[in-house]
Scaffold this motif. Structure first.
Motif, PDB file in Angstrom:
ATOM      1  N   CYS A  40      15.297 -10.437 -41.667  1.00  0.00           N
ATOM      2  CA  CYS A  40      15.528  -9.192 -40.917  1.00  0.00           C
ATOM      3  C   CYS A  40      14.423  -9.013 -39.886  1.00  0.00           C
ATOM      4  O   CYS A  40      13.238  -9.275 -40.153  1.00  0.00           O
ATOM      5  N   HIS A  53      13.192  -6.351 -38.742  1.00  0.00           N
ATOM      6  CA  HIS A  53      12.314  -5.196 -38.940  1.00  0.00           C
ATOM      7  C   HIS A  53      11.063  -5.630 -39.692  1.00  0.00           C
ATOM      8  O   HIS A  53      10.019  -5.819 -39.074  1.00  0.00           O
ATOM      9  N   PRO A  98      16.243   0.556 -38.301  1.00  0.00           N
ATOM     10  CA  PRO A  98      15.001   0.328 -37.548  1.00  0.00           C
ATOM     11  C   PRO A  98      15.035  -0.908 -36.651  1.00  0.00           C
ATOM     12  O   PRO A  98      14.429  -0.895 -35.583  1.00  0.00           O
TER      13      PRO A  98
HETATM   14  S1  FES Z   1      13.237  -5.110 -43.359  1.00  0.00           S
HETATM   15 FE1  FES Z   1      15.330  -4.962 -42.851  1.00  0.00          FE
HETATM   16  S2  FES Z   1      15.587  -2.893 -42.295  1.00  0.00           S
HETATM   17 FE2  FES Z   1      13.482  -3.049 -42.779  1.00  0.00          FE
END
Ligand code: FES
Length: 200
Positions: free
Chosen positions: A117, A119, A155
């Protein structure tokens, strides 16, 4: 350890990843780190076309892989099983739902996106259920468009490009439908950088 797996100062990629994990580092550091030296194979020129190998050890075939279905694949694989388990080598190999073109008998029906991901590097997965049909990250709720790999909620979706769109792999198929990963170029204007993103 090959030279390719060494970063600045001689630190191995494995040591680097341990350090990053211990520090709880996020992509907020991204502009200050030479990401391309670590992710996941730093040298595109050494990569060759390889078969898409599914978890059961068979090669993916576009004539048989189910529509609206995903499997985890490892790329690039090495002879080191520990390295092969790195999150940065894990990809969601997806055949799109019918409504997004997944019924076509060619490589355009398929996607492979880095599972890291954008984020904070949790692993997301594809959910094929009606009403979902998207990638979802369990940590903070980022969701990814299965057609493009771009985050549209959460996010990751509010991060600036290229850090809102997942790195991807491209494919080729032979005349019998067996699928291969085309050698990627690890750059934000090409296949992207795992954990950092790409320009869509
Ligand atoms: S690590 Fe995936 S949304 Fe925060």
């Amino acid at each position: 350890m090959s030279e390719q797996e060494k970063g600045p100062g001689g630190m191995s990629r494995r040591d680097f990843l341990k350090l990053m994990g211990a520090a709880g580092t996020s992509v907020a550091f991204a502009p200050f780190v030479p990401w391309g030296k670590f992710m996941p194979n730093p040298s595109s020129v050494t990569l060759t076309k390889v078969p898409v190998i599914l978890p059961d050890g068979t090669q993916a075939n576009l004539n048989t892989f189910p529509v609206n279905h995903a499997e985890v694949i490892t790329y690039p694989e090495t002879a080191d099983e520990v390295l092969n388990e790195e999150a940065f080598r894990k990809w969601q190999f997806i055949r799109l739902p019918e409504k997004f073109g997944g019924g076509r008998k060619d490589v355009s029906s398929f996607r492979a996106y880095s599972m890291v991901c954008l984020h904070l590097w949790c692993l997301w997965k594809y959910w094929p259920d009606e009403g979902r049909m998207r990638g979802e990250c369990p940590c903070h709720g980022s969701m990814y468009d299965v057609k493009t790999g771009t985050a549209f909620i959460g996010p990751a979706s509010v991060q600036s490009a290229p850090s809102n769109t997942l790195a991807q792999l491209n494919f080729e198929a032979d005349s019998d439908g067996f699928m291969f990963i085309s050698p990627p170029t690890w750059g934000v204007n090409a296949n992207g950088v795992v954990g950092y993103g790409r320009f869509a």
